[in-house]
Write a protein that holds these residues in place. Structure first.
Motif, PDB file in Angstrom:
ATOM      1  N   GLY A  17      66.889  23.164  13.997  1.00  0.00           N
ATOM      2  CA  GLY A  17      67.131  22.795  12.603  1.00  0.00           C
ATOM      3  C   GLY A  17      65.871  22.292  11.918  1.00  0.00           C
ATOM      4  O   GLY A  17      65.582  22.653  10.773  1.00  0.00           O
ATOM      5  N   ARG A  18      65.135  21.455  12.625  1.00  0.00           N
ATOM      6  CA  ARG A  18      63.905  20.928  12.050  1.00  0.00           C
ATOM      7  C   ARG A  18      62.844  22.023  11.918  1.00  0.00           C
ATOM      8  O   ARG A  18      62.103  22.060  10.932  1.00  0.00           O
ATOM      9  N   LEU A  19      62.785  22.884  12.914  1.00  0.00           N
ATOM     10  CA  LEU A  19      61.835  24.000  12.839  1.00  0.00           C
ATOM     11  C   LEU A  19      62.067  24.805  11.569  1.00  0.00           C
ATOM     12  O   LEU A  19      61.128  25.160  10.854  1.00  0.00           O
ATOM     13  N   PHE A  20      63.350  25.103  11.278  1.00  0.00           N
ATOM     14  CA  PHE A  20      63.664  25.927  10.106  1.00  0.00           C
ATOM     15  C   PHE A  20      63.278  25.215   8.814  1.00  0.00           C
ATOM     16  O   PHE A  20      62.646  25.822   7.936  1.00  0.00           O
ATOM     17  N   LEU A  21      63.636  23.942   8.682  1.00  0.00           N
ATOM     18  CA  LEU A  21      63.358  23.226   7.433  1.00  0.00           C
ATOM     19  C   LEU A  21      61.860  23.037   7.227  1.00  0.00           C
ATOM     20  O   LEU A  21      61.349  23.222   6.124  1.00  0.00           O
ATOM     21  N   TYR A  22      61.138  22.673   8.293  1.00  0.00           N
ATOM     22  CA  TYR A  22      59.686  22.523   8.186  1.00  0.00           C
ATOM     23  C   TYR A  22      59.029  23.872   7.859  1.00  0.00           C
ATOM     24  O   TYR A  22      58.090  23.955   7.067  1.00  0.00           O
ATOM     25  N   GLY A  23      59.554  24.927   8.509  1.00  0.00           N
ATOM     26  CA  GLY A  23      59.001  26.265   8.270  1.00  0.00           C
ATOM     27  C   GLY A  23      59.257  26.736   6.852  1.00  0.00           C
ATOM     28  O   GLY A  23      58.385  27.321   6.209  1.00  0.00           O
ATOM     29  N   LEU A  24      60.461  26.471   6.340  1.00  0.00           N
ATOM     30  CA  LEU A  24      60.812  26.841   4.963  1.00  0.00           C
ATOM     31  C   LEU A  24      59.903  26.107   3.973  1.00  0.00           C
ATOM     32  O   LEU A  24      59.483  26.669   2.957  1.00  0.00           O
ATOM     33  N   GLN A  25      59.596  24.854   4.284  1.00  0.00           N
ATOM     34  CA  GLN A  25      58.712  24.056   3.437  1.00  0.00           C
ATOM     35  C   GLN A  25      57.348  24.735   3.291  1.00  0.00           C
ATOM     36  O   GLN A  25      56.784  24.812   2.193  1.00  0.00           O
ATOM     37  N   HIS A  26      56.815  25.263   4.383  1.00  0.00           N
ATOM     38  CA  HIS A  26      55.531  25.971   4.340  1.00  0.00           C
ATOM     39  C   HIS A  26      55.636  27.249   3.503  1.00  0.00           C
ATOM     40  O   HIS A  26      54.722  27.583   2.739  1.00  0.00           O
ATOM     41  N   VAL A  27      56.748  27.966   3.655  1.00  0.00           N
ATOM     42  CA  VAL A  27      56.924  29.216   2.904  1.00  0.00           C
ATOM     43  C   VAL A  27      56.983  28.942   1.401  1.00  0.00           C
ATOM     44  O   VAL A  27      56.355  29.647   0.600  1.00  0.00           O
ATOM     45  N   LEU A  28      57.720  27.909   1.012  1.00  0.00           N
ATOM     46  CA  LEU A  28      57.816  27.562  -0.409  1.00  0.00           C
ATOM     47  C   LEU A  28      56.456  27.178  -0.976  1.00  0.00           C
ATOM     48  O   LEU A  28      56.143  27.469  -2.133  1.00  0.00           O
ATOM     49  N   ALA A  29      55.630  26.528  -0.137  1.00  0.00           N
ATOM     50  CA  ALA A  29      54.306  26.091  -0.594  1.00  0.00           C
ATOM     51  C   ALA A  29      53.354  27.253  -0.812  1.00  0.00           C
ATOM     52  O   ALA A  29      52.456  27.181  -1.660  1.00  0.00           O
TER      53      ALA A  29
END
Length: 453
Positions: A17-29
């Motif tokens: 779950g954390r991997l996905f949210l942290y990863g999504l954060q990078h994609v949005l950036a």
């Protein structure tokens, strides 16, 4: 520095779950920067709307593959750090000229050969690492951060070309995002603090929707599935002039990637030696070759995501590997990419100012290790390299009368600043190192992590 499990934080596998949210954060950036280049090239080549959509999806797909290659590593490829890959803006000018002269096949032919040359040159280029002591790396990282700040500022104002640029509505939304991120970092700890940028972006999105700043109109018409087929635009054309221009671009990219790798190394407390740099640059070359085959472009480390690593303190490379998986999915599922694309520039701007400022602050932190008292020459190295590195930023037409072949280098503040710092350091301090810097590195070893929550 290892954690309680005995692993370096870079190699720590986090819960899904954390991997996905942290990863999504990078994609949005990085999303806005990732799609900007294909949009520019598509306009120059006169592509249809359908072809433009395909080009964007091909770019996102290859971004994801390149990021997985860099973060996970295969054989002697990949620096195995939290580095997200994206299309380099250094290639835009020559690619626009190629698009007008010979269309997309000419671009892709030059990209394939330039990627191969980068792959082969990587072990030789990495030997220049000795010319990157703290006085040079600190200057380069500072220039990277300051060069990116106008991007965040322009986003906050609504984006360059927006008829309402600088609107109080845009600035208010950006301000809300920035304040949200600051409040989260002030009052929250652990996981919530680590996704502060993601929360800030979501808050900004919620605020922007009733203000009419979010456009979901393209989501319903976007196809569910899109397959990236090699050589979609035709057989590559290998034009010698275009190939030479693209090789010059990749030399610039290698300098910029070196600066980004060293910046990431500082933030995650991981030593970057010749072997690591070679693997990273080889991955750049391999990803660029892949880009030419799969209708995409030259790839490099995205500096904006370097700032996100510093801002959140999340060092795991598997987080950015998850970003790679999300990017591949976005390339294969255009509807998903269209939803992400609905994020307004003003929302991105609030986060961008924080992230890009962190990169500059990291460079200043690196410079704090340099002895300016015993070696006053270091002051000149920093002053002149930052000053020259900022010329393209403060005076875009400064070099307009120089030959066309030199414009790729002269319009890259990061490259100008890097080359100036390397040359001045060699002039004042010799081969690239000095005893004072080595002593400072020993004293301060283990204290280079960017931020902890």
């Amino acid at each position: 520095m290892a954690n309680v499990t005995g692993k370096h934080p870079v190699d720590e596998m986090l819960p899904a779950g954390r991997l996905f949210l942290y990863g999504l954060q990078h994609v949005l950036a990085m999303y806005a920067g990732a799609v900007a280049v294909p949009l520019i090239i598509a306009a120059a080549a006169g592509l249809t709307k359908e072809q433009t959509a395909f080009l964007i999806n091909a770019d996102l797909f290859t971004c994801g593959i390149a990021t997985l290659l860099q973060t996970l590593g295969i054989w002697k490829l990949g620096i195995r750090l939290p580095v997200i890959q994206g299309v380099t803006f250094a290639a835009v000018t020559p690619m626009v000229m190629m698009a007008k002269a010979g269309g997309m096949p000419m671009i892709f032919g030059s990209v394939i050969i330039a990627g191969l040359v980068t792959f082969l040159l990587a072990p030789f280029f990495s030997k220049l690492l000795r010319f990157f002591p703290p006085v040079v790396t600190g200057s380069v990282i500072t220039v990277i951060g300051v060069s990116l700040l106008p991007v965040g500022v322009n986003w906050a104002a609504g984006g360059v070309g927006n008829k309402n640029y600088g609107s109080l509505t845009f600035l208010a939304v950006a301000g809300i995002v920035l304040v949200t991120i600051l409040l989260i970092n002030k009052y929250l700890k652990g996981f919530l603090a680590n996704i502060g940028v993601l929360i800030g972006l979501l808050v900004g999105m919620v605020v922007a929707i009733p203000l009419g700043l979010v456009d979901f109109s393209g989501v319903s018409t976007a196809p569910w599935m899109g397959i990236d087929t090699p050589f979609y635009f035709g057989v590559p054309v290998f034009d010698m002039g275009s190939i030479i221009a693209m090789i010059l671009v990749m030399l610039v990219v290698m300098v910029e990637s070196t600066g980004d790798f060293l910046a990431i190394g500082e933030m995650v407390d991981k030593h970057i030696g010749e072997e690591e740099l070679t693997r990273g640059l080889r991955a750049d070359g391999a990803a660029t070759m892949l880009g030419g085959i799969f209708n995409a472009f030259p790839y490099t480390a995205f500096a904006q995501n370097v700032g996100l690593v510093g801002l959140t303190g999340v060092k795991s490379r598997f987080v950015v590997a998850m970003s790679g998986i999300i990017l591949v999915a976005m390339g294969l599922f255009p509807k998903l990419a269209t939803i992400i694309a609905s994020l307004p520039n003003a929302v991105l701007g609030g986060a961008g100012i924080a992230m890009f400022g962190i990169v500059a602050a990291s460079g200043i932190k690196t410079l704090s290790k340099v002895d300016f008292d015993k070696n006053s020459h270091n002051l000149f190295i920093v002053a002149i390299s930052i000053g020259i590195g900022l010329i393209p930023l403060v005076a875009p037409d400064f070099f307009k009368l120089f030959p066309n072949w030199s414009q790729t280098v002269l319009h890259s503040g990061i490259t100008l600043g890097s080359l100036t710092a390397i040359i001045l350091n060699a002039f004042f301090n010799g081969s690239g190192k000095n005893d004072t810097d080595d002593e400072m590195k020993k004293k301060l070893s283990g204290n280079t992590g960017m931020m902890q929550h």
